[in-house]
Design an enzyme around this catalytic site. Structure first.
Site, short mmCIF file in Angstrom:
data_model
loop_
_atom_site.label_atom_id
_atom_site.label_comp_id
_atom_site.label_asym_id
_atom_site.label_seq_id
_atom_site.Cartn_x
_atom_site.Cartn_y
_atom_site.Cartn_z
N GLY A 124 0.83 -1.19 0.00
CA GLY A 124 0.00 0.00 0.00
C GLY A 124 0.87 1.25 0.00
O GLY A 124 2.02 1.22 0.45
N SER A 125 0.34 2.36 -0.50
CA SER A 125 1.05 3.64 -0.42
C SER A 125 0.78 4.26 0.94
O SER A 125 -0.05 3.77 1.71
CB SER A 125 0.61 4.55 -1.56
OG SER A 125 1.06 4.02 -2.79
N GLY A 126 1.50 5.34 1.24
CA GLY A 126 1.35 5.98 2.54
C GLY A 126 2.49 5.66 3.49
O GLY A 126 2.52 6.16 4.61
N HIS A 127 3.43 4.79 3.03
CA HIS A 127 4.57 4.41 3.86
C HIS A 127 5.87 5.04 3.34
O HIS A 127 6.95 4.59 3.68
CB HIS A 127 4.74 2.89 3.88
CG HIS A 127 3.52 2.16 4.33
ND1 HIS A 127 2.92 2.40 5.53
CD2 HIS A 127 2.78 1.19 3.73
CE1 HIS A 127 1.86 1.61 5.66
NE2 HIS A 127 1.75 0.87 4.57
N HIS A 156 -0.47 1.01 9.75
CA HIS A 156 -1.70 1.51 9.12
C HIS A 156 -2.62 2.10 10.19
O HIS A 156 -3.81 2.25 9.98
CB HIS A 156 -2.43 0.38 8.41
CG HIS A 156 -1.55 -0.41 7.50
ND1 HIS A 156 -0.90 -1.55 7.91
CD2 HIS A 156 -1.18 -0.19 6.22
CE1 HIS A 156 -0.18 -2.01 6.92
NE2 HIS A 156 -0.31 -1.21 5.88
N LYS A 172 5.56 -7.75 2.72
CA LYS A 172 5.26 -7.53 4.13
C LYS A 172 4.06 -8.42 4.47
O LYS A 172 3.11 -8.53 3.70
CB LYS A 172 4.91 -6.04 4.37
CG LYS A 172 6.07 -5.10 4.05
CD LYS A 172 5.90 -3.70 4.66
CE LYS A 172 4.71 -2.91 4.18
NZ LYS A 172 4.68 -2.65 2.72
N ASP A 195 -1.59 -8.25 0.90
CA ASP A 195 -0.32 -8.31 0.17
C ASP A 195 0.03 -9.75 -0.18
O ASP A 195 0.43 -10.05 -1.32
CB ASP A 195 0.80 -7.69 1.00
CG ASP A 195 0.61 -6.20 1.22
OD1 ASP A 195 -0.35 -5.84 1.91
OD2 ASP A 195 1.40 -5.41 0.69
#
Lengths: 207, 332
Positions: B52-55, B217, B103, B108
């Site tokens: 996911g994006s945001g990391h 998250h 991860k 995922d």
């Protein structure tokens, strides 16, 4: 009364709209125990199905549902893509070569979908996932088919079982997905996926 | 919500475009949100990660020589799709095969596994490793196992160095798994993150509280606690990791103090100072350190501590040269 590809398209069209309308609500459900992206991930795929529906190959139910499955696999984010995508693809394969579906075929589609979801995610009944609503609903469809019920009665029975299944997830401890990190703290919240299944079955019955 | 964006719907696409605009060694395949090296060496094992994006900077910030070949970007906090990952494998593949660094999250794992199956059907050699370094979550019958967090970066670094050294797929996978077995992390959240599409904080937390063991998250951790001093937090967090790894006097380690996105570097260095003092007192030798924002959770204030137990092999790969947007190691 048998079910044509046109009927299937009509139902999928309603399903897309329901998922889009419930985007925010499904996200809120997921925030309680998960990470809050469920509604968005699901709506993203079904919005694309809705957009492409007019141009999709609908020469058979198999081809139409396979087309839906490919779009869902590509556009639904997170875990929803493989779960819902493989469900649609398996349901499609189960009716390959059939033009008019009987209720027994519909039960078979749902059984294939459940099998595909279990293969992908490894979940079983009681793990606090969408299967806790989908499996009882599927069993109800099979029971109705064996009893010779009509389509509406079969789906009404399935919707009731889906609702009971979703209710049962409130007291379960999550063991799959991000909700599982909560452990016992997940008790009290229904599973977002099971809730969605119940809402969708019940809304489709009423539509 | 106050964020520097244009429209919520296109944040990930615009970010990807920004990364390749800023980094001339990287290119973007917009349709599948794949960020990859312009010069891929087909004779070295390809490393693909993502999620996911945001990391950010994970994972696109670690694409480059000596680390990842490609990163596949999902929506905020949601895995990329099977089709995205499959296309990433097609684009980044090498003669020596592809290693997926995943991860350990349900979404995922499902998407990367399904993509690996598709690529294997095309006769591409694909292997996968699953990073599960977060000690906050118990690995029990009731969970899907531990989460992958900041320790993932050390797996990128070490496996990337092994690939760059010309090792074959089985060897690169083995060293990645050795790293995973020896790396543990735990995080603390001071505030919630705010997912742009939602527009409000993921969880409520009082001004004097922390979420101890928070996930990247905004998932809950071990417990909600009153905030403590940096030294007290370091004692608790480092202690849990040292115990998990069975570190003892004379052992060598790499240490990462990672910011979750909204914490100043000043505080990260204060935390590092405390962690280093604890390890030194225990006779554990720190051979390499990382302090900064590597695996973030959007705008969450907080940090995580990661410790990797080193042997000579892991240490040499950790010190091998790397040239990526965020991590540059000159080598020695």
């Amino acid at each position: 009364m048998s079910i044509s590809t046109t009927d299937v398209k009509t139902v999928i069209g309603k399903l897309c709209q329901l998922i889009i309308d419930n985007e925010q609500y499904f996200c809120e459900l997921d925030s309680a125990a998960g990470d809050g992206d469920f509604g968005m991930s699901l709506a993203k795929g079904f919005r694309e199905v809705q957009k492409e529906m007019g141009d999709m190959d609908d020469s058979s139910t198999f081809k139409f549902l396979r087309g839906c499955g490919m779009i869902i696999s590509e556009y639904c984010g997170g875990a929803s893509g493989p779960i819902w995508g493989s469900a649609f693809n398996a349901a499609a394969s189960s009716v390959k070569g059939k033009d008019a579906l009987e209720i027994g075929d519909v039960a078979g589609m749902f059984e294939s979908a459940v099998e595909a979801i279990q293969k992908r995610g490894g979940a079983k009944v009681g793990d606090k996932t969408l299967l806790d609503a989908l499996i009882p609903a599927t069993e109800a469809l099979r029971t109705s088919a064996d009893a010779g019920s009509d389509v509406r009665a079969a789906f009404e029975a399935a919707a009731a079982k889906a609702e009971a299944g979703y209710e049962s997830t409130k007291s379960m401890i999550a063991s799959r997905g991000r909700a599982s990190y909560l452990g016992e703290r997940s008790i009290g919240h229904p599973d977002a996926g099971a809730t969605a299944i119940s809402i969708l079955f019940n809304a489709l019955v009423k539509a | 919500m106050k964020k520097i964006i244009n429209q919520v719907e296109t944040i990930v696409d615009e970010m990807c475009s920004g990364i390749v605009a800023a980094e001339q060694d990287l290119e973007l395949i917009p349709k599948y949100r794949i960020i990859l090296r312009k010069n891929i060496d087909a004779n070295k094992v390809a490393l693909i990660s993502g999620g996911g994006s945001g990391h950010e900077p994970a994972h696109a910030g670690f694409v480059g020589k000596g680390m990842l070949t490609a990163a596949v970007c999902g929506d905020v906090f949601a895995s990329p799709s099977t089709i995205q990952v499959y296309n990433g494998i097609l684009k980044a593949q090498s003669k020596k095969g592809v290693l997926l660094i995943i991860k350990n999250y349900s979404g995922d794992c499902m998407n990367f596994d399904a993509a690996a199956e598709m690529a294997q059907d095309d006769d591409i050699k694909v292997e996968s490793v699953y990073v599960n370094d977060d000690v906050a979550v118990e690995d029990s019958l009731y969970t899907v196992g531990r989460r992958g967090v900041a320790g993932t970066l050390l797996v990128h670094k070490i496996a990337g160095a092994a690939a760059e050294a010309g090792k074959d797929l089985a060897e690169v996978k083995a060293v990645a798994e050795k790293t995973i077995a020896g790396v543990k992390s735990i995080g603390v959240g001071l505030t919630s993150c705010t997912v742009p599409a939602k527009g409000s904080p993921t969880f409520e937390i009082a001004d004097d509280e922390v979420e101890f063991g928070v996930g990247i998250h905004g998932e809950p951790g071990v417990a909600r606690q009153k905030i403590r001093s940096s030294a007290a937090l370091a004692e608790d967090m480092t202690g849990r990791i040292v115990k998990e790894l069975g570190l003892a006097s004379g052992d060598k380690a790499a240490v990462m103090v990672n910011g979750l996105g909204g914490t100043p570097l000043m505080e990260l260095y204060i935390q590092y100072n405390d962690v280093a003092a604890i390890l030194m007192k225990a006779g554990i030798e720190i051979r390499k350190s990382f302090v900064g924002n590597y695996m973030t959770s959007l705008d969450m204030a907080g940090f995580s501590v990661t410790i990797l137990k080193l042997d000579d092999e892991l240490e040499s790969y950790l010190n091998a040269p790397a040239d990526t947007p965020i991590l540059k190691v000159v080598g020695k």
